[in-house]
Scaffold this motif. Structure first.
Motif, PDB file in Angstrom:
ATOM      1  N   VAL A   1     -60.094  -2.959 -14.217  1.00 27.46           N
ATOM      2  CA  VAL A   1     -60.029  -4.375 -14.588  1.00 27.46           C
ATOM      3  C   VAL A   1     -59.045  -5.091 -13.683  1.00 27.46           C
ATOM      4  N   GLN A   2     -59.490  -6.193 -13.112  1.00 30.30           N
ATOM      5  CA  GLN A   2     -58.607  -6.972 -12.240  1.00 30.30           C
ATOM      6  C   GLN A   2     -58.855  -8.466 -12.393  1.00 30.30           C
ATOM      7  N   LEU A   3     -57.757  -9.221 -12.309  1.00 29.60           N
ATOM      8  CA  LEU A   3     -57.793 -10.661 -12.125  1.00 29.60           C
ATOM      9  C   LEU A   3     -56.936 -10.940 -10.905  1.00 29.60           C
ATOM     10  N   VAL A   4     -57.512 -11.559  -9.901  1.00 32.44           N
ATOM     11  CA  VAL A   4     -56.786 -11.791  -8.656  1.00 32.44           C
ATOM     12  C   VAL A   4     -56.772 -13.284  -8.356  1.00 32.44           C
ATOM     13  N   GLU A   5     -55.563 -13.842  -8.375  1.00 34.97           N
ATOM     14  CA  GLU A   5     -55.403 -15.261  -8.069  1.00 34.97           C
ATOM     15  C   GLU A   5     -55.259 -15.469  -6.567  1.00 34.97           C
ATOM     16  N   SER A   6     -55.697 -16.626  -6.113  1.00 33.24           N
ATOM     17  CA  SER A   6     -55.514 -17.014  -4.721  1.00 33.24           C
ATOM     18  C   SER A   6     -55.473 -18.539  -4.639  1.00 33.24           C
ATOM     19  N   GLY A   7     -55.035 -19.034  -3.479  1.00 33.93           N
ATOM     20  CA  GLY A   7     -55.041 -20.480  -3.254  1.00 33.93           C
ATOM     21  C   GLY A   7     -53.688 -21.150  -3.365  1.00 33.93           C
ATOM     22  N   GLN A  12     -47.127 -30.878  -0.132  1.00 33.59           N
ATOM     23  CA  GLN A  12     -46.233 -32.023  -0.312  1.00 33.59           C
ATOM     24  C   GLN A  12     -46.531 -32.727  -1.639  1.00 33.59           C
ATOM     25  N   PRO A  13     -45.556 -33.398  -2.176  1.00 33.74           N
ATOM     26  CA  PRO A  13     -45.808 -34.192  -3.396  1.00 33.74           C
ATOM     27  C   PRO A  13     -46.971 -35.153  -3.182  1.00 33.74           C
ATOM     28  N   GLY A  14     -47.827 -35.232  -4.194  1.00 28.34           N
ATOM     29  CA  GLY A  14     -49.019 -36.053  -4.087  1.00 28.34           C
ATOM     30  C   GLY A  14     -50.226 -35.326  -3.544  1.00 28.34           C
ATOM     31  N   GLY A  15     -50.025 -34.124  -3.054  1.00 29.45           N
ATOM     32  CA  GLY A  15     -51.104 -33.350  -2.485  1.00 29.45           C
ATOM     33  C   GLY A  15     -51.927 -32.601  -3.521  1.00 29.45           C
ATOM     34  N   SER A  16     -52.876 -31.815  -3.025  1.00 27.28           N
ATOM     35  CA  SER A  16     -53.790 -31.079  -3.898  1.00 27.28           C
ATOM     36  C   SER A  16     -53.886 -29.619  -3.464  1.00 27.28           C
ATOM     37  N   LEU A  17     -54.193 -28.782  -4.441  1.00 29.27           N
ATOM     38  CA  LEU A  17     -54.501 -27.373  -4.200  1.00 29.27           C
ATOM     39  C   LEU A  17     -55.572 -26.961  -5.192  1.00 29.27           C
ATOM     40  N   ARG A  18     -56.378 -25.979  -4.810  1.00 32.40           N
ATOM     41  CA  ARG A  18     -57.313 -25.371  -5.753  1.00 32.40           C
ATOM     42  C   ARG A  18     -57.025 -23.882  -5.834  1.00 32.40           C
ATOM     43  N   LEU A  19     -56.684 -23.438  -7.025  1.00 24.01           N
ATOM     44  CA  LEU A  19     -56.462 -22.025  -7.277  1.00 24.01           C
ATOM     45  C   LEU A  19     -57.765 -21.372  -7.725  1.00 24.01           C
ATOM     46  N   SER A  20     -57.939 -20.125  -7.336  1.00 26.53           N
ATOM     47  CA  SER A  20     -59.090 -19.341  -7.768  1.00 26.53           C
ATOM     48  C   SER A  20     -58.609 -18.091  -8.480  1.00 26.53           C
ATOM     49  N   CYS A  21     -59.442 -17.604  -9.392  1.00 32.89           N
ATOM     50  CA  CYS A  21     -59.146 -16.371 -10.127  1.00 32.89           C
ATOM     51  C   CYS A  21     -60.418 -15.521 -10.127  1.00 32.89           C
ATOM     52  N   ALA A  22     -60.408 -14.455  -9.356  1.00 29.67           N
ATOM     53  CA  ALA A  22     -61.562 -13.568  -9.256  1.00 29.67           C
ATOM     54  C   ALA A  22     -61.426 -12.417 -10.235  1.00 29.67           C
ATOM     55  N   ALA A  23     -62.426 -12.265 -11.089  1.00 27.32           N
ATOM     56  CA  ALA A  23     -62.404 -11.237 -12.129  1.00 27.32           C
ATOM     57  C   ALA A  23     -63.338 -10.085 -11.767  1.00 27.32           C
ATOM     58  N   SER A  24     -62.928  -8.878 -12.125  1.00 30.52           N
ATOM     59  CA  SER A  24     -63.774  -7.708 -11.912  1.00 30.52           C
ATOM     60  C   SER A  24     -63.430  -6.641 -12.939  1.00 30.52           C
ATOM     61  N   ASN A  76     -68.129 -14.775 -11.413  1.00 33.14           N
ATOM     62  CA  ASN A  76     -66.975 -14.128 -12.063  1.00 33.14           C
ATOM     63  C   ASN A  76     -65.653 -14.721 -11.568  1.00 33.14           C
ATOM     64  N   THR A  77     -65.622 -16.026 -11.457  1.00 33.32           N
ATOM     65  CA  THR A  77     -64.463 -16.697 -10.891  1.00 33.32           C
ATOM     66  C   THR A  77     -64.104 -17.942 -11.691  1.00 33.32           C
ATOM     67  N   GLY A  78     -62.812 -18.127 -11.869  1.00 32.30           N
ATOM     68  CA  GLY A  78     -62.311 -19.338 -12.488  1.00 32.30           C
ATOM     69  C   GLY A  78     -61.482 -20.125 -11.484  1.00 32.30           C
TER      70      GLY A  78
END
Length: 117
Positions: A1-7, A12-24, A76-78
């Motif tokens: 069982v794994q959950l692996v975050e990335s991203g 900088q303040p005001g910026g954006s990011l997208r995190l991913s969580c891959a499940a297996s 299988n990703t959040g």
């Protein structure tokens, strides 16, 4: 069982990011998924939750209107889309999968998000 975050990363303040969580290793589509975060010297806090089908979401007041949680059960990703980031969003972000009916709860190891000029 794994959950692996990335991203995670530096933004900088005001910026954006997208995190991913891959499940297996388990049936991701049968689990609610959440994102938590823990800032230095603070307790881990719940950021957002999405139900197994993706039809219901909840957010901490501090991120409402800025963050969006979503999932793709076929992959299988959040995800956690983070916009209008603030320095106070700096933390390690953790993915969690939970099925209260069978009493199973899984955690990823986290990804660091740093919001700084």
């Amino acid at each position: 069982v794994q959950l692996v975050e990335s991203g995670g990363g530096l933004v900088q303040p005001g910026g954006s990011l997208r995190l991913s969580c891959a499940a297996s290793g388990f049936t991701f589509s049968r689990y609610a998924m959440s994102w938590y975060r823990q800032a230095p010297g603070k307790e881990r806090e719940l950021v957002a939750t999405i139900n197994w089908a993706g039809g219901s979401t909840n957010y901490a007041d501090s991120v409402k209107g800025r963050f969006t949680i979503s999932r793709d059960n076929a992959k299988n990703t959040g995800y956690l889309q983070m916009n209008s980031l603030k320095p106070e969003d700096t933390a390690v972000y953790y993915c969690n999968a939970n099925n209260t009916y069978i009493g199973m709860n899984y955690w990823g190891k986290g990804t660091l998000v740093t919001v700084s000029a």
